[in-house]
Write an enzyme that holds these catalytic residues in place. Structure first.
Site, PDB file in Angstrom:
ATOM      1  N   LYS A 138      14.051   1.039   3.934  1.00  0.00           N
ATOM      2  CA  LYS A 138      13.241   2.232   4.219  1.00  0.00           C
ATOM      3  C   LYS A 138      13.917   3.500   3.708  1.00  0.00           C
ATOM      4  CE  LYS A 138      10.227  -0.131   6.698  1.00  0.00           C
ATOM      5  NZ  LYS A 138       8.916  -0.447   6.110  1.00  0.00           N
ATOM      6  N   ASN A 175       7.187  -8.106  11.639  1.00  0.00           N
ATOM      7  CA  ASN A 175       5.990  -8.010  10.786  1.00  0.00           C
ATOM      8  C   ASN A 175       5.977  -9.080   9.690  1.00  0.00           C
ATOM      9  OD1 ASN A 175       3.616  -6.514  11.149  1.00  0.00           O
ATOM     10  ND2 ASN A 175       3.866  -5.498   9.190  1.00  0.00           N
ATOM     11  N   ILE A 189       6.341  -5.578   1.701  1.00  0.00           N
ATOM     12  CA  ILE A 189       7.026  -5.867   0.437  1.00  0.00           C
ATOM     13  C   ILE A 189       8.449  -5.308   0.421  1.00  0.00           C
ATOM     14  CG2 ILE A 189       6.248  -3.851  -0.924  1.00  0.00           C
ATOM     15  CD1 ILE A 189       5.651  -6.170  -3.170  1.00  0.00           C
ATOM     16  N   LYS A 222       6.076   2.023  -3.841  1.00  0.00           N
ATOM     17  CA  LYS A 222       7.445   1.740  -3.406  1.00  0.00           C
ATOM     18  C   LYS A 222       7.954   0.422  -3.981  1.00  0.00           C
ATOM     19  CE  LYS A 222      10.353   1.537   0.657  1.00  0.00           C
ATOM     20  NZ  LYS A 222      10.418   1.532   2.126  1.00  0.00           N
ATOM     21  N   GLY A 224       0.785  -1.233   0.000  1.00  0.00           N
ATOM     22  CA  GLY A 224       0.000   0.000   0.000  1.00  0.00           C
ATOM     23  C   GLY A 224       0.814   1.279   0.000  1.00  0.00           C
ATOM     24  N   GLN A 260      -6.994  -2.353   0.091  1.00  0.00           N
ATOM     25  CA  GLN A 260      -7.379  -2.047   1.463  1.00  0.00           C
ATOM     26  C   GLN A 260      -8.364  -0.877   1.437  1.00  0.00           C
ATOM     27  OE1 GLN A 260      -3.032  -0.470   2.442  1.00  0.00           O
ATOM     28  NE2 GLN A 260      -4.322  -0.202   4.220  1.00  0.00           N
ATOM     29  N   GLY A 271      -3.736   1.762   7.600  1.00  0.00           N
ATOM     30  CA  GLY A 271      -2.759   0.869   8.228  1.00  0.00           C
ATOM     31  C   GLY A 271      -2.975  -0.581   7.828  1.00  0.00           C
ATOM     32  N   HIS A 272      -1.956  -1.433   8.068  1.00  0.00           N
ATOM     33  CA  HIS A 272      -2.068  -2.814   7.568  1.00  0.00           C
ATOM     34  C   HIS A 272      -2.968  -3.703   8.407  1.00  0.00           C
ATOM     35  CE1 HIS A 272       1.220  -3.045  10.420  1.00  0.00           C
ATOM     36  NE2 HIS A 272       2.113  -2.572   9.578  1.00  0.00           N
TER      37      HIS A 272
END
Length: 522
Positions: free
Chosen positions: A410, A344, A266, A141, A129, A204, A236-237
């Site tokens: 990141k 996660n 991912i 991303k 997402g 989502q 959010g996930h």
């Protein structure tokens, strides 16, 4: 969490329940009723506004938004009820020994002959997402090139295709997109048509951002044009459970005999399918089936803010830094008390997700995320985290995995590591080079001149040899020529207005370079 309802009523930013607040001005007896009346009023106003928003579109879009809004109403209702921190610090206990298993113990059991049977019960889900904006890239991303022109998505497809070819299996890939990434991702998926991996997508939810003062949506219509685009966010996930279920895909996969999903971000290049964990899950006797596995790993100083597993009221539970009372934040960050953190990487039973969704029993703590829009307006986003649902599942387990399973990208500092010779790439998987003597990853900190991917790429003629690097700090206007080698601790600081060019072939070992050095001798 701030007491928004009471704060609104007291027209103050102070906690109105303290000695200076409402408790001195409204008789205690009527206080609860008054607050409840305010809550109902806010909820009623929110429902009216959501209805207005629904009436700005028709057809399929209206139906999708209607389903999204049901989830949002539930979240908003819970948000209004919340009174202070979601955990009482004195109730927090260390998890029992057997609730967090060392990976070596799981792996020691070995693999069965029929690995394919286990794999055919698995679905790989990637959280897709997010945008690449923090790295200066437009679009999803997952479409940023990370190694040999391969994107995050390319590597994911290669990994699963390799499994399917090696074991003659049918492990599908599912991408949870957001409204930010869906269109661009679907365009790119066409290039995988002839790969041996079935790819599914679902979106989502799209929730309205809330004005911090009025607690009403800032959007005026469901369209994504102009200023309205800023009025929406993916929540959010933790939204994966409801969105996956609502999409119909969860039931479809259960019907195909799938039993578990392996979920990960991912951008975590260490999150590959692990056959030992999968075997552990599918080989449990029916009555003791583990419905949720969270991969955790040992904390280092870089991970002090990461969520950790605790025992709370008899259940394994994820504790995030946002839930920790201010007085205990240092204790939370302590590596001695809370030794592990959540990667996660999660393994979750599909049948259990279906059961919990249908029973409306999925309970995740609300994360209140404050934002400031471009125009300066203060809003809040109500979000949830996928790992927070661990407490809802039966026989949940933590597995303490090697650090190599947590390799998130990141920043461009992370990107430099994964592009370097520290890692070798095979079948979409990155593994630490056997030529590196220490299994630890070097600490890399690139300055603001390297933040955007495009700018970062122009500063390296080729990626330096980093096999013997422990620590690298680069600040200011610095460029690297071809075949540079970095060893030990290297610190390069170009002062404001200066520039440092590291010439081709340089070998820097335990060096500090600073000042106006256009050329550095080697």
């Amino acid at each position: 969490m701030a007491l928004y309802v009471e704060a609104l009523m007291s027209h103050s930013n102070e906690n109105p329940m303290d000695s200076t607040g409402l408790s001195n001005r409204v008789p205690n007896k009527g206080m609860a009723q008054f607050q409840e009346m305010m809550r109902q009023q806010l909820e009623s106003s929110m429902h009216t506004e959501l209805e207005k928003l629904l009436n700005t579109v028709t057809g399929a879009e209206k139906e999708v938004s209607k389903a999204d809004f049901e989830g949002f109403k539930n979240l908003f209702h819970r948000f209004l009820q919340v009174k202070g921190p979601s955990v009482e610090w004195v109730k927090i206990k260390r998890p029992p020994e057997d609730s967090i298993q060392p990976y070596d113990k799981i792996a020691a059991r070995g693999l069965p002959d029929n690995v394919a049977d286990s794999l055919n019960k698995l679905v790989v889900v990637k959280l897709n997402g997010g945008l690449g904006t923090s790295m200066g890239c437009k679009g999803p991303k997952s479409l940023i090139s990370v190694r040999n022109e391969n994107t995050f998505l390319d590597l994911t497809v290669q990994q699963i295709e390799h499994l399917n070819k090696t074991y003659n299996t049918d492990v599908p890939l599912v991408l949870m997109n957001s409204f930010n990434t869906d269109e661009d991702t679907k365009k790119i998926l066409q290039k995988y048509t002839h790969h041996r991996v079935k790819i599914h997508t679902f979106n989502q939810s799209r929730y309205p951002r809330i004005n911090k003062e009025s607690l009403l949506p800032v959007a005026t219509s469901l369209t994504m044009n102009g200023q309205n685009a800023e009025g929406w966010y993916p929540p959010g996930h933790g939204d994966i459970y409801a969105s996956f279920y609502n999409s119909g895909l969860l039931n479809q996969l259960i019907a195909q005999g799938k039993e578990y999903i392996f979920v990960s971000n991912i951008d975590n290049l260490g999150a590959t399918v692990d056959l030992n964990i999968l075997h552990h899950l599918v080989s449990q006797p029916n009555g003791k089936r583990c419905e949720f596995v969270m991969e955790v790993t040992d904390k280092t100083r870089a991970d002090v803010k990461g969520g950790t597993l605790i025992q709370y009221e008899g259940k394994l539970r994820l504790l995030e830094i946002a839930q920790v009372p201010k007085a205990h934040v240092d204790e939370f960050k302590s590596v001695s008390k809370f030794k592990i953190f959540n990667t996660n990487n999660l393994w979750i039973s599909l049948a259990a997700i279906k059961r919990l969704q249908e029973q409306k029993a999925m309970d995740m703590e609300i994360i209140v995320n404050p934002k400031t829009l471009d125009g300066g307006q203060n809003v809040i986003q109500l979000e949830t985290a996928v790992g927070a649902a661990i407490k809802c599942f039966d026989n949940a387990l933590g597995i303490n995995v090697p650090r190599s399973r947590f390799l998130p990208v990141k920043t461009t500092s992370d990107l430099l590591l994964v592009m370097s010779n520290l890692y070798s790439l095979e079948a979409g998987c990155l593994t630490m080079s056997p030529k590196r003597e220490f299994p630890t990853t070097p600490h890399v900190k690139l300055g603001s001149s390297f933040t955007k991917v495009q700018e970062y790429l122009t500063r390296f003629e080729s990626i330096p040899d980093m096999l013997e690097l422990d620590h690298l700090t680069v600040s200011g206007d610095v460029t690297f020529g071809k075949n540079v080698s970095l060893k030990g601790t290297v610190i390069i600081i170009a002062n404001h207005g200066d520039r440092i060019d590291i010439p081709a072939g340089s070998m820097l070992e335990n060096k500090i370079v600073s000042g106006n050095l256009r050329i550095l001798d080697h």
